[in-house]
Design a protein around this motif. Structure first.
Motif, PDB file in Angstrom:
ATOM      1  N   LEU A 187      14.859  13.508   3.177  1.00 23.93           N
ATOM      2  CA  LEU A 187      13.787  12.528   2.991  1.00 23.93           C
ATOM      3  C   LEU A 187      12.574  13.158   2.313  1.00 23.93           C
ATOM      4  O   LEU A 187      11.937  12.546   1.450  1.00 23.93           O
ATOM      5  CB  LEU A 187      13.385  11.929   4.341  1.00 23.93           C
ATOM      6  N   ARG A 188      12.274  14.381   2.699  1.00 22.36           N
ATOM      7  CA  ARG A 188      11.127  15.049   2.073  1.00 22.36           C
ATOM      8  C   ARG A 188      11.404  15.338   0.600  1.00 22.36           C
ATOM      9  O   ARG A 188      10.517  15.195  -0.246  1.00 22.36           O
ATOM     10  CB  ARG A 188      10.807  16.351   2.807  1.00 22.36           C
ATOM     11  N   LYS A 189      12.633  15.739   0.303  1.00 26.73           N
ATOM     12  CA  LYS A 189      12.990  16.011  -1.089  1.00 26.73           C
ATOM     13  C   LYS A 189      12.827  14.756  -1.942  1.00 26.73           C
ATOM     14  O   LYS A 189      12.288  14.806  -3.057  1.00 26.73           O
ATOM     15  CB  LYS A 189      14.438  16.513  -1.154  1.00 26.73           C
ATOM     16  N   ASP A 190      13.270  13.621  -1.415  1.00 27.87           N
ATOM     17  CA  ASP A 190      13.125  12.354  -2.144  1.00 27.87           C
ATOM     18  C   ASP A 190      11.650  11.985  -2.313  1.00 27.87           C
ATOM     19  O   ASP A 190      11.228  11.533  -3.389  1.00 27.87           O
ATOM     20  CB  ASP A 190      13.858  11.232  -1.400  1.00 27.87           C
ATOM     21  N   PHE A 191      10.876  12.185  -1.256  1.00 28.58           N
ATOM     22  CA  PHE A 191       9.453  11.838  -1.337  1.00 28.58           C
ATOM     23  C   PHE A 191       8.723  12.755  -2.318  1.00 28.58           C
ATOM     24  O   PHE A 191       7.861  12.301  -3.079  1.00 28.58           O
ATOM     25  CB  PHE A 191       8.802  11.934   0.048  1.00 28.58           C
ATOM     26  N   ASP A 192       9.078  14.051  -2.310  1.00 24.45           N
ATOM     27  CA  ASP A 192       8.450  14.991  -3.247  1.00 24.45           C
ATOM     28  C   ASP A 192       8.757  14.603  -4.692  1.00 24.45           C
ATOM     29  O   ASP A 192       7.886  14.685  -5.569  1.00 24.45           O
ATOM     30  CB  ASP A 192       8.942  16.415  -2.974  1.00 24.45           C
ATOM     31  N   ALA A 193       9.995  14.185  -4.931  1.00 22.02           N
ATOM     32  CA  ALA A 193      10.372  13.757  -6.285  1.00 22.02           C
ATOM     33  C   ALA A 193       9.563  12.527  -6.695  1.00 22.02           C
ATOM     34  O   ALA A 193       9.080  12.431  -7.835  1.00 22.02           O
ATOM     35  CB  ALA A 193      11.867  13.455  -6.332  1.00 22.02           C
ATOM     36  N   TYR A 194       9.407  11.600  -5.766  1.00 25.13           N
ATOM     37  CA  TYR A 194       8.604  10.399  -6.047  1.00 25.13           C
ATOM     38  C   TYR A 194       7.147  10.780  -6.315  1.00 25.13           C
ATOM     39  O   TYR A 194       6.509  10.259  -7.240  1.00 25.13           O
ATOM     40  CB  TYR A 194       8.686   9.440  -4.858  1.00 25.13           C
ATOM     41  N   LEU A 195       6.632  11.716  -5.521  1.00 24.04           N
ATOM     42  CA  LEU A 195       5.232  12.120  -5.658  1.00 24.04           C
ATOM     43  C   LEU A 195       4.994  12.783  -7.016  1.00 24.04           C
ATOM     44  O   LEU A 195       3.993  12.507  -7.687  1.00 24.04           O
ATOM     45  CB  LEU A 195       4.869  13.085  -4.524  1.00 24.04           C
ATOM     46  N   ARG A 196       5.926  13.643  -7.421  1.00 20.94           N
ATOM     47  CA  ARG A 196       5.791  14.299  -8.727  1.00 20.94           C
ATOM     48  C   ARG A 196       5.833  13.271  -9.857  1.00 20.94           C
ATOM     49  O   ARG A 196       5.060  13.349 -10.814  1.00 20.94           O
ATOM     50  CB  ARG A 196       6.908  15.323  -8.915  1.00 20.94           C
ATOM     51  N   SER A 197       6.758  12.320  -9.738  1.00 17.80           N
ATOM     52  CA  SER A 197       6.887  11.287 -10.770  1.00 17.80           C
ATOM     53  C   SER A 197       5.616  10.447 -10.862  1.00 17.80           C
ATOM     54  O   SER A 197       5.113  10.163 -11.956  1.00 17.80           O
ATOM     55  CB  SER A 197       8.093  10.398 -10.447  1.00 17.80           C
ATOM     56  N   LYS A 198       5.081  10.081  -9.707  1.00 20.28           N
ATOM     57  CA  LYS A 198       3.863   9.271  -9.669  1.00 20.28           C
ATOM     58  C   LYS A 198       2.682  10.047 -10.257  1.00 20.28           C
ATOM     59  O   LYS A 198       1.884   9.510 -11.032  1.00 20.28           O
ATOM     60  CB  LYS A 198       3.564   8.875  -8.225  1.00 20.28           C
ATOM     61  N   TYR A 199       2.596  11.325  -9.911  1.00 24.65           N
ATOM     62  CA  TYR A 199       1.501  12.153 -10.419  1.00 24.65           C
ATOM     63  C   TYR A 199       1.607  12.304 -11.937  1.00 24.65           C
ATOM     64  O   TYR A 199       0.602  12.248 -12.651  1.00 24.65           O
ATOM     65  CB  TYR A 199       1.543  13.524  -9.751  1.00 24.65           C
ATOM     66  N   GLU A 200       2.837  12.479 -12.435  1.00 24.53           N
ATOM     67  CA  GLU A 200       3.035  12.625 -13.874  1.00 24.53           C
ATOM     68  C   GLU A 200       2.661  11.337 -14.607  1.00 24.53           C
ATOM     69  O   GLU A 200       2.050  11.372 -15.686  1.00 24.53           O
ATOM     70  CB  GLU A 200       4.498  12.992 -14.158  1.00 24.53           C
TER      71      GLU A 200
ATOM     72  N   LEU B  92      -1.083  13.405   7.260  1.00 24.60           N
ATOM     73  CA  LEU B  92      -1.182  14.560   8.153  1.00 24.60           C
ATOM     74  C   LEU B  92      -2.451  15.380   7.920  1.00 24.60           C
ATOM     75  O   LEU B  92      -2.685  16.371   8.612  1.00 24.60           O
ATOM     76  CB  LEU B  92       0.038  15.468   7.992  1.00 24.60           C
ATOM     77  N   GLY B  93      -3.255  14.968   6.934  1.00 24.98           N
ATOM     78  CA  GLY B  93      -4.537  15.642   6.725  1.00 24.98           C
ATOM     79  C   GLY B  93      -4.601  16.542   5.510  1.00 24.98           C
ATOM     80  O   GLY B  93      -5.651  17.119   5.220  1.00 24.98           O
ATOM     81  N   PHE B  94      -3.490  16.694   4.780  1.00 20.67           N
ATOM     82  CA  PHE B  94      -3.512  17.510   3.566  1.00 20.67           C
ATOM     83  C   PHE B  94      -4.131  16.700   2.422  1.00 20.67           C
ATOM     84  O   PHE B  94      -3.899  15.500   2.314  1.00 20.67           O
ATOM     85  CB  PHE B  94      -2.095  17.946   3.178  1.00 20.67           C
ATOM     86  N   GLN B  95      -4.892  17.379   1.574  1.00 20.82           N
ATOM     87  CA  GLN B  95      -5.584  16.703   0.488  1.00 20.82           C
ATOM     88  C   GLN B  95      -4.943  17.038  -0.856  1.00 20.82           C
ATOM     89  O   GLN B  95      -4.836  18.204  -1.232  1.00 20.82           O
ATOM     90  CB  GLN B  95      -7.065  17.104   0.472  1.00 20.82           C
TER      91      GLN B  95
ATOM     92  N   MET C 210       0.844  -1.204   0.000  1.00 24.64           N
ATOM     93  CA  MET C 210       0.000   0.000   0.000  1.00 24.64           C
ATOM     94  C   MET C 210       0.879   1.254   0.000  1.00 24.64           C
ATOM     95  O   MET C 210       1.747   1.416   0.852  1.00 24.64           O
ATOM     96  CB  MET C 210      -0.894   0.005   1.249  1.00 24.64           C
ATOM     97  N   GLU C 211       0.669   2.116  -1.002  1.00 27.13           N
ATOM     98  CA  GLU C 211       1.451   3.342  -1.085  1.00 27.13           C
ATOM     99  C   GLU C 211       0.886   4.380  -0.120  1.00 27.13           C
ATOM    100  O   GLU C 211      -0.323   4.575  -0.031  1.00 27.13           O
ATOM    101  CB  GLU C 211       1.429   3.881  -2.512  1.00 27.13           C
ATOM    102  N   ILE C 212       1.794   5.040   0.577  1.00 24.95           N
ATOM    103  CA  ILE C 212       1.375   6.019   1.583  1.00 24.95           C
ATOM    104  C   ILE C 212       1.779   7.417   1.132  1.00 24.95           C
ATOM    105  O   ILE C 212       2.939   7.653   0.773  1.00 24.95           O
ATOM    106  CB  ILE C 212       2.016   5.702   2.950  1.00 24.95           C
ATOM    107  N   ASN C 213       0.815   8.304   1.139  1.00 24.70           N
ATOM    108  CA  ASN C 213       1.092   9.720   0.890  1.00 24.70           C
ATOM    109  C   ASN C 213       1.227  10.391   2.255  1.00 24.70           C
ATOM    110  O   ASN C 213       0.245  10.569   2.973  1.00 24.70           O
ATOM    111  CB  ASN C 213      -0.044  10.361   0.083  1.00 24.70           C
ATOM    112  N   HIS C 214       2.449  10.737   2.603  1.00 28.92           N
ATOM    113  CA  HIS C 214       2.707  11.264   3.944  1.00 28.92           C
ATOM    114  C   HIS C 214       1.979  12.582   4.196  1.00 28.92           C
ATOM    115  O   HIS C 214       1.637  12.898   5.341  1.00 28.92           O
ATOM    116  CB  HIS C 214       4.214  11.437   4.149  1.00 28.92           C
TER     117      HIS C 214
END
Length: 203
Positions: free
Chosen positions: A70-83, A9-12, A1-5
Motif C-alpha cells: 500500500l505504501r509503494k502504491d501511495f508513494d507512486a501516486y505521490l510522485r506522479s501528483k508532485y510531477e 502523521l505530521g511530516f511536512q 479531498m486528497e489525503i497525504n498520509h
C-alpha cells in the motif's frame, strides 16, 4: 479531498520533499504515529466533534504507510501528483513570461544562477575527489611506513631474543660447571677421608 498520509502523521512535504517522505523508514513512521496519537486521542479532545474521525484517519494513514504494498502504491501516486504539479507550475511560469518581459529576464537570471551553482557544485565535487585521493595516498604512505616500522621492531626483537637465549645458555652452562666442580670437590674430600682412615687402621 486528497489525503497525504505522511502529512496526517505530521511530516511536512515542504520540509523534506517527496523523495524525503518516501525514504522514511518504519521506525520513523511509528515514532511519528505515537507522537501524533497522543496529540489527537479523543480522550484529550472531549469537546472536539472531529476528534474521533481525526484519530481514525491517523490510524488508517499509519496502517497504509506500514503496509509495504500500500505504501509503494501511495508513494507512486505521490510522485506522479508532485510531477504533475511541477509541470503545471512550469507551464504557468512560461505563460507568464510570454506576457511579461520582466519575468522573462528574472527567469533568465534564475537560470544563470542555477548554471553558476551547477558549475560550483561540479568544482566542489572535483575538489572533494582530489582531497579524497590525497587522503588515500597519505593513508597508503602511513600504512607502508607502519609496516616498515613493524618489521624493523620485529627484527630487533628477534635479535634481542636470540641474544637473550645465548646468555641464558651460557648462564646455565656456568651453573652446571659450578655444580660439577662442587661435586668433584666433595668426591675428592670423601676419597681423602677414606684414604686417611685406611692409613690409621694399618698403623
Amino acid at each position: 479531498m486528497e489525503i497525504n498520509h505522511y502529512e496526517v502523521l505530521g511530516f511536512q512535504l515542504e520540509s523534506i520533499g517527496v523523495e524525503g517522505l518516501t525514504k522514511l523508514n518504519s521506525n520513523e513512521i511509528s515514532k511519528a504515529y505515537k507522537s501524533k496519537a497522543l496529540e489527537l486521542h479523543p480522550d484529550k479532545r472531549p469537546n472536539d466533534p472531529n476528534a474521533k474521525s481525526d484519530f481514525q484517519q491517523l490510524k488508517t494513514s499509519y496502517d497504509i504507510l506500514m503496509d509495504v504494498k500500500l505504501r509503494k502504491d501511495f508513494d507512486a501516486y505521490l510522485r506522479s501528483k508532485y510531477e504533475e504539479e511541477r509541470r503545471w507550475q512550469q507551464w504557468q511560469q512560461r505563460r507568464k513570461m510570454m506576457h511579461d518581459p520582466g519575468e522573462k529576464e528574472k527567469e533568465m537570471d534564475h537560470q544563470e544562477k542555477e548554471m553558476d551553482m551547477a558549475d560550483f557544485e561540479a568544482f566542489k565535487k572535483g575538489l572533494e575527489r582530489k582531497m579524497m585521493a590525497d587522503v588515500e595516498k597519505k593513508k597508503d604512505w602511513l600504512r607502508h611506513k607502519f609496516e616498515e616500522e613493524k618489521k624493523r621492531v620485529l627484527r630487533r626483537t628477534h635479535k634481542f631474543d636470540e641474544g637473550e637465549e645465548r646468555r641464558c645458555k651460557n648462564m646455565r652452562a656456568a651453573h652446571d660447571l659450578v655444580i660439577q666442580e662442587e661435586k668433584e670437590r666433595k668426591l675428592r674430600k670423601m676419597m681423602n677421608d677414606i684414604k686417611k682412615d685406611e692409613e690409621k687402621r694399618r698403623r
